[in-house]
Design a protein around this motif. Structure first.
Motif, PDB file in Angstrom:
ATOM      1  N   LYS A   3       0.831  -1.191   0.000  1.00 46.43           N
ATOM      2  CA  LYS A   3       0.000   0.000   0.000  1.00 46.43           C
ATOM      3  C   LYS A   3       0.868   1.245   0.000  1.00 46.43           C
ATOM      4  O   LYS A   3       1.886   1.312   0.689  1.00 46.43           O
ATOM      5  CB  LYS A   3      -0.924   0.000   1.213  1.00 46.43           C
ATOM      6  N   TYR A   4       0.429   2.241  -0.781  1.00 51.27           N
ATOM      7  CA  TYR A   4       1.111   3.529  -0.868  1.00 51.27           C
ATOM      8  C   TYR A   4       0.097   4.639  -0.707  1.00 51.27           C
ATOM      9  O   TYR A   4      -1.048   4.524  -1.152  1.00 51.27           O
ATOM     10  CB  TYR A   4       1.800   3.692  -2.228  1.00 51.27           C
ATOM     11  N   LEU A   5       0.553   5.714  -0.114  1.00 50.27           N
ATOM     12  CA  LEU A   5      -0.240   6.921   0.035  1.00 50.27           C
ATOM     13  C   LEU A   5       0.263   7.945  -0.972  1.00 50.27           C
ATOM     14  O   LEU A   5       1.462   8.231  -1.019  1.00 50.27           O
ATOM     15  CB  LEU A   5      -0.097   7.467   1.462  1.00 50.27           C
ATOM     16  N   LEU A   6      -0.631   8.467  -1.785  1.00 49.75           N
ATOM     17  CA  LEU A   6      -0.313   9.557  -2.697  1.00 49.75           C
ATOM     18  C   LEU A   6      -0.876  10.824  -2.081  1.00 49.75           C
ATOM     19  O   LEU A   6      -2.091  10.937  -1.894  1.00 49.75           O
ATOM     20  CB  LEU A   6      -0.954   9.331  -4.068  1.00 49.75           C
ATOM     21  N   LEU A   7      -0.024  11.753  -1.716  1.00 49.22           N
ATOM     22  CA  LEU A   7      -0.467  13.025  -1.142  1.00 49.22           C
ATOM     23  C   LEU A   7      -0.461  14.086  -2.224  1.00 49.22           C
ATOM     24  O   LEU A   7       0.561  14.329  -2.862  1.00 49.22           O
ATOM     25  CB  LEU A   7       0.457  13.454   0.002  1.00 49.22           C
ATOM     26  N   VAL A  90      -5.081   6.240  -1.565  1.00 51.86           N
ATOM     27  CA  VAL A  90      -4.356   5.049  -1.135  1.00 51.86           C
ATOM     28  C   VAL A  90      -4.492   4.015  -2.238  1.00 51.86           C
ATOM     29  O   VAL A  90      -5.598   3.735  -2.713  1.00 51.86           O
ATOM     30  CB  VAL A  90      -4.906   4.492   0.198  1.00 51.86           C
ATOM     31  N   ILE A  91      -3.350   3.475  -2.651  1.00 59.88           N
ATOM     32  CA  ILE A  91      -3.337   2.441  -3.677  1.00 59.88           C
ATOM     33  C   ILE A  91      -2.656   1.202  -3.112  1.00 59.88           C
ATOM     34  O   ILE A  91      -1.892   1.280  -2.156  1.00 59.88           O
ATOM     35  CB  ILE A  91      -2.616   2.919  -4.959  1.00 59.88           C
ATOM     36  N   ASP A  92      -2.965   0.060  -3.703  1.00 57.46           N
ATOM     37  CA  ASP A  92      -2.365  -1.208  -3.297  1.00 57.46           C
ATOM     38  C   ASP A  92      -1.849  -1.867  -4.573  1.00 57.46           C
ATOM     39  O   ASP A  92      -2.631  -2.323  -5.409  1.00 57.46           O
ATOM     40  CB  ASP A  92      -3.414  -2.087  -2.614  1.00 57.46           C
ATOM     41  N   VAL A  93      -0.528  -1.842  -4.740  1.00 55.02           N
ATOM     42  CA  VAL A  93       0.081  -2.269  -6.001  1.00 55.02           C
ATOM     43  C   VAL A  93       1.137  -3.341  -5.768  1.00 55.02           C
ATOM     44  O   VAL A  93       1.572  -3.568  -4.648  1.00 55.02           O
ATOM     45  CB  VAL A  93       0.702  -1.057  -6.736  1.00 55.02           C
ATOM     46  N   ASP A  94       1.562  -3.962  -6.860  1.00 59.52           N
ATOM     47  CA  ASP A  94       2.539  -5.051  -6.783  1.00 59.52           C
ATOM     48  C   ASP A  94       3.959  -4.596  -6.500  1.00 59.52           C
ATOM     49  O   ASP A  94       4.771  -5.377  -6.026  1.00 59.52           O
ATOM     50  CB  ASP A  94       2.538  -5.858  -8.090  1.00 59.52           C
ATOM     51  N   ALA A  99       3.750   1.906  -8.313  1.00 57.31           N
ATOM     52  CA  ALA A  99       3.295   3.081  -7.568  1.00 57.31           C
ATOM     53  C   ALA A  99       3.827   4.360  -8.211  1.00 57.31           C
ATOM     54  O   ALA A  99       3.095   5.347  -8.367  1.00 57.31           O
ATOM     55  CB  ALA A  99       3.735   2.989  -6.108  1.00 57.31           C
ATOM     56  N   VAL A 100       5.095   4.354  -8.628  1.00 53.12           N
ATOM     57  CA  VAL A 100       5.693   5.515  -9.299  1.00 53.12           C
ATOM     58  C   VAL A 100       4.982   5.766 -10.628  1.00 53.12           C
ATOM     59  O   VAL A 100       4.675   6.911 -10.979  1.00 53.12           O
ATOM     60  CB  VAL A 100       7.209   5.312  -9.496  1.00 53.12           C
ATOM     61  N   GLU A 101       4.715   4.699 -11.371  1.00 54.74           N
ATOM     62  CA  GLU A 101       4.021   4.834 -12.652  1.00 54.74           C
ATOM     63  C   GLU A 101       2.651   5.497 -12.467  1.00 54.74           C
ATOM     64  O   GLU A 101       2.294   6.431 -13.198  1.00 54.74           O
ATOM     65  CB  GLU A 101       3.854   3.451 -13.285  1.00 54.74           C
ATOM     66  N   LEU A 102       1.888   5.044 -11.484  1.00 52.44           N
ATOM     67  CA  LEU A 102       0.564   5.614 -11.247  1.00 52.44           C
ATOM     68  C   LEU A 102       0.642   7.046 -10.741  1.00 52.44           C
ATOM     69  O   LEU A 102      -0.157   7.897 -11.146  1.00 52.44           O
ATOM     70  CB  LEU A 102      -0.219   4.735 -10.271  1.00 52.44           C
ATOM     71  N   ALA A 103       1.595   7.342  -9.864  1.00 52.18           N
ATOM     72  CA  ALA A 103       1.758   8.710  -9.377  1.00 52.18           C
ATOM     73  C   ALA A 103       2.093   9.642 -10.538  1.00 52.18           C
ATOM     74  O   ALA A 103       1.571  10.766 -10.623  1.00 52.18           O
ATOM     75  CB  ALA A 103       2.840   8.775  -8.306  1.00 52.18           C
ATOM     76  N   GLY A 104       2.940   9.195 -11.445  1.00 50.84           N
ATOM     77  CA  GLY A 104       3.277  10.002 -12.610  1.00 50.84           C
ATOM     78  C   GLY A 104       2.075  10.271 -13.486  1.00 50.84           C
ATOM     79  O   GLY A 104       1.888  11.379 -13.994  1.00 50.84           O
ATOM     80  N   GLU A 105       1.230   9.270 -13.635  1.00 50.75           N
ATOM     81  CA  GLU A 105       0.023   9.450 -14.439  1.00 50.75           C
ATOM     82  C   GLU A 105      -0.942  10.437 -13.772  1.00 50.75           C
ATOM     83  O   GLU A 105      -1.511  11.304 -14.430  1.00 50.75           O
ATOM     84  CB  GLU A 105      -0.658   8.101 -14.645  1.00 50.75           C
ATOM     85  N   LEU A 106      -1.109  10.316 -12.471  1.00 47.11           N
ATOM     86  CA  LEU A 106      -1.998  11.231 -11.751  1.00 47.11           C
ATOM     87  C   LEU A 106      -1.461  12.655 -11.789  1.00 47.11           C
ATOM     88  O   LEU A 106      -2.218  13.620 -11.818  1.00 47.11           O
ATOM     89  CB  LEU A 106      -2.183  10.763 -10.308  1.00 47.11           C
ATOM     90  N   SER A 107      -0.162  12.807 -11.835  1.00 43.98           N
ATOM     91  CA  SER A 107       0.481  14.115 -11.916  1.00 43.98           C
ATOM     92  C   SER A 107       0.114  14.863 -13.193  1.00 43.98           C
ATOM     93  O   SER A 107       0.255  16.079 -13.269  1.00 43.98           O
ATOM     94  CB  SER A 107       2.002  13.943 -11.843  1.00 43.98           C
ATOM     95  N   GLU A 119       2.066  18.219 -11.504  1.00 44.50           N
ATOM     96  CA  GLU A 119       2.299  18.511 -10.089  1.00 44.50           C
ATOM     97  C   GLU A 119       3.104  17.398  -9.436  1.00 44.50           C
ATOM     98  O   GLU A 119       3.065  16.250  -9.852  1.00 44.50           O
ATOM     99  CB  GLU A 119       0.984  18.693  -9.343  1.00 44.50           C
ATOM    100  N   TRP A 120       3.858  17.759  -8.428  1.00 43.03           N
ATOM    101  CA  TRP A 120       4.584  16.777  -7.637  1.00 43.03           C
ATOM    102  C   TRP A 120       3.594  16.127  -6.695  1.00 43.03           C
ATOM    103  O   TRP A 120       2.815  16.807  -6.025  1.00 43.03           O
ATOM    104  CB  TRP A 120       5.694  17.437  -6.827  1.00 43.03           C
ATOM    105  N   LEU A 121       3.596  14.814  -6.644  1.00 38.09           N
ATOM    106  CA  LEU A 121       2.787  14.063  -5.688  1.00 38.09           C
ATOM    107  C   LEU A 121       3.743  13.388  -4.714  1.00 38.09           C
ATOM    108  O   LEU A 121       4.768  12.835  -5.131  1.00 38.09           O
ATOM    109  CB  LEU A 121       1.933  13.009  -6.385  1.00 38.09           C
ATOM    110  N   GLU A 122       3.406  13.434  -3.469  1.00 40.12           N
ATOM    111  CA  GLU A 122       4.232  12.756  -2.467  1.00 40.12           C
ATOM    112  C   GLU A 122       3.800  11.294  -2.420  1.00 40.12           C
ATOM    113  O   GLU A 122       2.626  10.992  -2.241  1.00 40.12           O
ATOM    114  CB  GLU A 122       4.027  13.430  -1.106  1.00 40.12           C
ATOM    115  N   LEU A 123       4.739  10.402  -2.607  1.00 43.81           N
ATOM    116  CA  LEU A 123       4.484   8.962  -2.619  1.00 43.81           C
ATOM    117  C   LEU A 123       5.089   8.364  -1.362  1.00 43.81           C
ATOM    118  O   LEU A 123       6.302   8.406  -1.169  1.00 43.81           O
ATOM    119  CB  LEU A 123       5.114   8.337  -3.871  1.00 43.81           C
ATOM    120  N   ARG A 124       4.238   7.814  -0.496  1.00 44.22           N
ATOM    121  CA  ARG A 124       4.709   7.281   0.781  1.00 44.22           C
ATOM    122  C   ARG A 124       4.214   5.853   0.967  1.00 44.22           C
ATOM    123  O   ARG A 124       3.017   5.596   0.913  1.00 44.22           O
ATOM    124  CB  ARG A 124       4.164   8.135   1.933  1.00 44.22           C
ATOM    125  N   PRO A 125       5.127   4.911   1.191  1.00 44.77           N
ATOM    126  CA  PRO A 125       4.679   3.545   1.477  1.00 44.77           C
ATOM    127  C   PRO A 125       4.103   3.472   2.889  1.00 44.77           C
ATOM    128  O   PRO A 125       4.522   4.206   3.778  1.00 44.77           O
ATOM    129  CB  PRO A 125       5.967   2.724   1.373  1.00 44.77           C
TER     130      PRO A 125
END
Length: 135
Positions: A3-7, A90-94, A99-107, A119-125
């Motif tokens: 699980k990762y938190l995208l802020l 909150v995402i749950d990925v393999d 997680a980086v790929e999805l954060a980049g897409e959301l950005s 935008e910069w998204l904070e990615l926190r496990p």
């Protein structure tokens, strides 16, 4: 799975490339931005990678235990500060790479003029206990 938190920060540092303040966006630009995030979440629901998300109001307070009775409360955070958390997902990925790929897409959500805001998204496990092997 991990699980990762995208802020999602509002006007955080470093600033997004397309840095027009949201209060200057047209209603259509705001709707397009929100719809992009809804579509993104819907797609992750289909893949099983979505856990939860929420936008956060700019009002708030800081509270801490002081050992006395009622904890002290201080106003804040304030929207005029350099960095304000506007929401989270909150995402749950393999993997971390996913997680980086999805954060980049959301950005790439659109902003003023329909251009991606980058935008910069904070990615926190999420913290988890390390697995231990017993023999």
């Amino acid at each position: 799975m991990a699980k990762y938190l995208l802020l999602k920060h509002y006007r955080g540092a470093p600033a997004p490339v397309n840095d027009a303040p949201m209060e200057q966006w047209t209603p259509e630009e705001i709707s397009a931005h929100v719809q992009y995030m809804r579509d993104f979440a819907a797609r992750l629901k289909e893949t099983g990678e979505y856990i939860d998300e929420q936008a956060i109001a700019p009002e708030g307070a800081f509270v801490r235990y002081d050992g006395e009775g009622r904890p002290p409360v201080t106003d804040g955070p304030f929207a005029e500060t350099k960095d304000l958390i506007a929401g989270w997902m909150v995402i749950d990925v393999d993997s971390y790479e996913r997680a980086v790929e999805l954060a980049g897409e959301l950005s790439a959500a659109p902003g003023a003029g329909g251009k991606p805001i980058h935008e910069w998204l904070e990615l926190r496990p999420f913290y988890s206990e390390q697995s231990c092997v017993t023999e």
